[in-house]
Design an enzyme around this catalytic site. Structure first.
Site, PDB file in Angstrom:
ATOM      1  N   SER A  10       0.799  -1.223   0.000  1.00 34.00           N
ATOM      2  CA  SER A  10       0.000   0.000   0.000  1.00 34.00           C
ATOM      3  C   SER A  10       0.834   1.277   0.000  1.00 34.00           C
ATOM      4  O   SER A  10       0.335   2.332  -0.396  1.00 34.00           O
ATOM      5  CB  SER A  10      -0.937   0.008   1.213  1.00 34.00           C
ATOM      6  OG  SER A  10      -0.205   0.144   2.417  1.00 34.00           O
ATOM      7  N   LYS A  63       0.217   4.678   6.686  1.00 35.12           N
ATOM      8  CA  LYS A  63      -0.282   5.474   5.569  1.00 35.12           C
ATOM      9  C   LYS A  63       0.302   6.884   5.667  1.00 35.12           C
ATOM     10  O   LYS A  63       0.962   7.235   6.641  1.00 35.12           O
ATOM     11  CB  LYS A  63      -1.817   5.559   5.580  1.00 35.12           C
ATOM     12  CG  LYS A  63      -2.538   4.230   5.653  1.00 35.12           C
ATOM     13  CD  LYS A  63      -2.407   3.399   4.397  1.00 35.12           C
ATOM     14  CE  LYS A  63      -3.121   2.062   4.553  1.00 35.12           C
ATOM     15  NZ  LYS A  63      -2.850   1.154   3.410  1.00 35.12           N
TER      16      LYS A  63
END
Length: 364
Positions: free
Chosen positions: A122, A176
């Site tokens: 990710s 993230k």
């Protein structure tokens, strides 16, 4: 011997006498400490040491050098004997050293820095699967280890920073990039990110783009398109699908569909809201123009992965509570490549495949 020779000898003798007295004074202190810790001396040995120590102190005070020299040897021998009796075994010293090291490591892990492993694609290309990173746990405030109780705040997370946090739905460690903070508005249309109504520019990076991902338990090489973008003080590279499509669709979808946790999971946030800013695209003729925006609630941040179309992030389950943030990613301390060299079906990491070019890189 001439007068000069006699004077020189006198000076040397005086220095020697002062050194003897100094060493004797130091030995007296060592003997006094030895008497306090000595537990294996017999009564007779203790009495002898106390007598010799008292005599040595008296000789020092009178500057009786012959008596000082005579008593130095027995007092020194007694101190050495006490030291030998109280000496700890090497095994005990090793155990003590290991215990202290473990205590320091636990304190550092609990309050200052912690190591995390990157398990997914990710955040490619900023971080690869198999990167091991250190996370700064002090920057956003210090918590009591293994609790949500914060001792004090330093500052809040800022746009562009890469954070590790407890995902509010799954309660797993996620990593993230912060794209918006409390009060900011967020919209994703046509795979473009708008913050506070302004398009976050992305500049295409020429050349081939591909990355290794673990898909279905085996390694797979995927094609992509690479872009350079800037958020806050950070300029970084991100990926989109090679065909230009988006797996995430648009965000937000409509006024009534605020992202929620997966079915069966408790929903920790009910304060986010969606606001209409323009008519539907069919009425304007510009399908990629901003239409709806999501307002990041107080005490939260909005986080997205740099690998935009291979990231499970705030577009799917909502903003990240600041209380869930564990720290800011610092640098890569170890990086292991995939085991796809001989058998693509093996999904583990190659412990002999060190990616030395990544070790020591700071996370931007």
């Amino acid at each position: 011997m001439g007068a000069d020779g006699a004077a020189t000898a006198g000076v040397a003798s005086s220095r020697l006498d002062r050194r003897v007295l100094t060493e004797a004074a130091g030995l007296c202190k060592a003997a006094a400490r030895a008497l306090k810790v000595a537990t294996k001396l017999t009564a007779a040995q203790r009495a002898d040491l106390e007598r010799d120590l008292a005599g040595l102190k008296q000789a020092i005070s009178k500057r009786d050098l012959p008596a000082v020299r005579r008593l130095l040897a027995p007092v020194d021998a007694a101190v050495d004997k006490v030291a030998a009796q109280t000496a700890r075994s090497p095994l005990f010293e090793y155990a003590e050293s290991i215990g202290v090291a473990l205590a320091i490591a636990l304190l550092l892990r609990g309050f200052v820095v912690e190591a995390f492993k990157i398990p997914s694609a990710s955040m490619i290309p900023t971080m690869q699967i198999g990167d091991f990173i250190f996370v700064n746990k002090v920057l956003y405030g210090v918590k009591v280890p293994y609790t949500d109780t914060k001792l004090f705040d330093v500052r809040g997370p800022r746009p562009g920073e890469v954070i590790v946090f407890d995902q509010p739905c799954k309660h797993e460690d996620f990593i993230k990039r912060v794209v918006a903070t409390a009060g900011d508005t967020v919209e994703v249309r046509c795979n473009q990110l708008f913050i506070n109504g302004k398009l976050v520019p992305e500049q295409a990076v020429p050349g081939p783009c591909s990355f290794w991902d673990v898909d279905g338990g085996s390694w797979e090489l995927k094609d992509c398109k690479s872009y350079r973008s800037t958020l806050g003080d950070y300029t970084f590279t991100l990926h989109h699908r090679a065909d230009g499509t988006s797996s995430s669709g648009e965000f937000p979808i409509n006024e009534s569909e605020i992202p929620v946790c997966r079915p069966g999971r408790p929903d920790p946030r009910t304060v986010g809201k969606i606001v209409r800013t323009a008519p539907d695209p069919a009425l304007t003729g510009n399908e990629c123009a901003p239409r709806l925006h999501y307002v990041v609630p107080a005490g939260h941040v909005f986080a997205m992965g740099d690998n935009r179309d291979d990231s499970n992030d705030s577009r799917f389950w909502g903003p990240v509570p600041v209380a869930n943030i564990k720290g800011k990613a610092m640098f890569i301390w170890l990086s292991l490549g995939p085991k796809h060299g001989t058998d693509p079906s093996v999904s583990g990491l190659n412990w002999l495949g060190m990616r030395f070019e990544r070790v020591g890189n700071f996370v931007h």
